[in-house]
Motif scaffolding. Sequence first.
Motif, PDB file in Angstrom:
ATOM      1  N   UNK A  70       0.850  -1.204   0.000  1.00 51.34           N
ATOM      2  CA  UNK A  70       0.000   0.000   0.000  1.00 51.34           C
ATOM      3  C   UNK A  70       0.884   1.252   0.000  1.00 51.34           C
ATOM      4  N   UNK A  71       1.939   1.246   0.819  1.00 47.45           N
ATOM      5  CA  UNK A  71       2.857   2.391   0.856  1.00 47.45           C
ATOM      6  C   UNK A  71       3.609   2.522  -0.472  1.00 47.45           C
ATOM      7  N   UNK A  72       4.031   1.388  -1.043  1.00 43.00           N
ATOM      8  CA  UNK A  72       4.743   1.422  -2.328  1.00 43.00           C
ATOM      9  C   UNK A  72       3.818   1.963  -3.416  1.00 43.00           C
ATOM     10  N   UNK A  73       2.585   1.521  -3.408  1.00 41.54           N
ATOM     11  CA  UNK A  73       1.617   2.015  -4.401  1.00 41.54           C
ATOM     12  C   UNK A  73       1.471   3.528  -4.284  1.00 41.54           C
ATOM     13  N   UNK A  74       1.395   4.021  -3.059  1.00 41.88           N
ATOM     14  CA  UNK A  74       1.258   5.468  -2.853  1.00 41.88           C
ATOM     15  C   UNK A  74       2.494   6.215  -3.360  1.00 41.88           C
ATOM     16  N   UNK A  75       3.683   5.658  -3.119  1.00 39.67           N
ATOM     17  CA  UNK A  75       4.919   6.281  -3.609  1.00 39.67           C
ATOM     18  C   UNK A  75       4.909   6.319  -5.137  1.00 39.67           C
ATOM     19  N   UNK A  76       4.503   5.222  -5.769  1.00 40.03           N
ATOM     20  CA  UNK A  76       4.491   5.155  -7.231  1.00 40.03           C
ATOM     21  C   UNK A  76       3.469   6.122  -7.832  1.00 40.03           C
ATOM     22  N   UNK A  77       2.345   6.322  -7.145  1.00 43.53           N
ATOM     23  CA  UNK A  77       1.285   7.196  -7.662  1.00 43.53           C
ATOM     24  C   UNK A  77       1.534   8.672  -7.368  1.00 43.53           C
ATOM     25  N   UNK A  78       2.003   8.982  -6.156  1.00 41.76           N
ATOM     26  CA  UNK A  78       2.095  10.387  -5.743  1.00 41.76           C
ATOM     27  C   UNK A  78       3.522  10.868  -5.501  1.00 41.76           C
ATOM     28  N   UNK A  79       4.462   9.952  -5.402  1.00 38.57           N
ATOM     29  CA  UNK A  79       5.837  10.328  -5.132  1.00 38.57           C
ATOM     30  C   UNK A  79       6.228  10.266  -3.674  1.00 38.57           C
ATOM     31  N   UNK A  80       5.255  10.111  -2.773  1.00 33.39           N
ATOM     32  CA  UNK A  80       5.563  10.044  -1.346  1.00 33.39           C
ATOM     33  C   UNK A  80       4.608   9.100  -0.624  1.00 33.39           C
ATOM     34  N   UNK A  81       5.099   8.501   0.438  1.00 31.78           N
ATOM     35  CA  UNK A  81       4.274   7.602   1.254  1.00 31.78           C
ATOM     36  C   UNK A  81       3.538   8.405   2.316  1.00 31.78           C
ATOM     37  N   UNK A  82       2.720   7.727   3.047  1.00 30.36           N
ATOM     38  CA  UNK A  82       2.173   8.304   4.274  1.00 30.36           C
ATOM     39  C   UNK A  82       3.307   8.308   5.295  1.00 30.36           C
ATOM     40  N   UNK A  83       3.131   9.015   6.395  1.00 30.07           N
ATOM     41  CA  UNK A  83       4.129   9.006   7.452  1.00 30.07           C
ATOM     42  C   UNK A  83       4.271   7.572   7.972  1.00 30.07           C
ATOM     43  N   UNK A  84       5.504   7.113   8.059  1.00 28.10           N
ATOM     44  CA  UNK A  84       5.776   5.778   8.581  1.00 28.10           C
ATOM     45  C   UNK A  84       6.538   5.948   9.888  1.00 28.10           C
ATOM     46  N   UNK A  85       6.017   5.351  10.921  1.00 31.18           N
ATOM     47  CA  UNK A  85       6.612   5.480  12.260  1.00 31.18           C
ATOM     48  C   UNK A  85       7.476   4.263  12.578  1.00 31.18           C
ATOM     49  N   UNK A  86       8.525   4.515  13.344  1.00 30.47           N
ATOM     50  CA  UNK A  86       9.313   3.423  13.899  1.00 30.47           C
ATOM     51  C   UNK A  86      10.490   2.930  13.081  1.00 30.47           C
ATOM     52  N   UNK A  87      11.029   3.767  12.191  1.00 30.33           N
ATOM     53  CA  UNK A  87      12.270   3.378  11.531  1.00 30.33           C
ATOM     54  C   UNK A  87      13.361   3.320  12.594  1.00 30.33           C
ATOM     55  N   UNK A  88      14.257   2.353  12.478  1.00 33.14           N
ATOM     56  CA  UNK A  88      15.330   2.204  13.465  1.00 33.14           C
ATOM     57  C   UNK A  88      16.589   2.910  12.992  1.00 33.14           C
ATOM     58  N   UNK A  89      17.182   3.674  13.923  1.00 30.02           N
ATOM     59  CA  UNK A  89      18.463   4.325  13.636  1.00 30.02           C
ATOM     60  C   UNK A  89      19.553   3.267  13.699  1.00 30.02           C
ATOM     61  N   UNK A  90      20.514   3.364  12.810  1.00 28.90           N
ATOM     62  CA  UNK A  90      21.603   2.387  12.823  1.00 28.90           C
ATOM     63  C   UNK A  90      22.461   2.560  14.073  1.00 28.90           C
ATOM     64  N   UNK A  91      22.917   1.467  14.616  1.00 27.31           N
ATOM     65  CA  UNK A  91      23.794   1.439  15.792  1.00 27.31           C
ATOM     66  C   UNK A  91      23.141   1.974  17.068  1.00 27.31           C
ATOM     67  N   UNK A  92      21.823   2.175  17.073  1.00 22.74           N
ATOM     68  CA  UNK A  92      21.156   2.702  18.268  1.00 22.74           C
ATOM     69  C   UNK A  92      19.829   1.973  18.474  1.00 22.74           C
ATOM     70  N   UNK A  93      19.304   2.064  19.678  1.00 21.59           N
ATOM     71  CA  UNK A  93      17.994   1.494  19.974  1.00 21.59           C
ATOM     72  C   UNK A  93      16.904   2.533  19.837  1.00 21.59           C
ATOM     73  N   UNK A  94      17.190   3.601  19.125  1.00 18.33           N
ATOM     74  CA  UNK A  94      16.250   4.703  18.949  1.00 18.33           C
ATOM     75  C   UNK A  94      15.516   4.555  17.623  1.00 18.33           C
ATOM     76  N   UNK A  95      14.353   5.167  17.520  1.00 20.83           N
ATOM     77  CA  UNK A  95      13.580   5.119  16.271  1.00 20.83           C
ATOM     78  C   UNK A  95      13.274   6.532  15.793  1.00 20.83           C
ATOM     79  N   UNK A  96      12.854   6.622  14.538  1.00 19.36           N
ATOM     80  CA  UNK A  96      12.435   7.908  13.981  1.00 19.36           C
ATOM     81  C   UNK A  96      11.283   7.678  13.017  1.00 19.36           C
TER      82      UNK A  96
END
Length: 124
Positions: A70-96
């Motif tokens: 669903x997110x990929x479809x949105x990127x292909x159609x509009x150029x951007x996804x919806x806000x996605x929460x919880x990406x993990x920062x490398x080397x840390x236990x933090x998210x963005x």
Amino acid sequence: MFEKVLEESHSWDFLPLLSNNKEKIAIGHCKLCSGIVIDKGKFYGCDQYLITNCSLSIPKKIAGRDISSVQIKKILETGTSSLIRGFKKSQKNDTFDAFLTWDNIEEKVKFSFEGYDRKLNSKK
């Protein structure tokens, strides 16, 4: 009766039942060529790869987050996804949190924070 079944058995085709080929479901139009983006297992890619060597490939997992069709479809159609929460920062236990956007110059998906106030943790 057995003879009739034996006779008919020569025309039976079990190959479609044994095949591991999954039906390819179109997600959207390729950003690089006239192909169709499909689910290729661990990534989303263009169905024209073997014909035109199209290089469109988007991983299903980015910075520890599963990216839905669903997110990929949105990127292909509009150029951007919806806000996605919880990406993990490398080397840390933090998210963005971030948007994923298509970069036409680099021809790939990138993180975007435009329109998102990280300090307030909400969209502007």
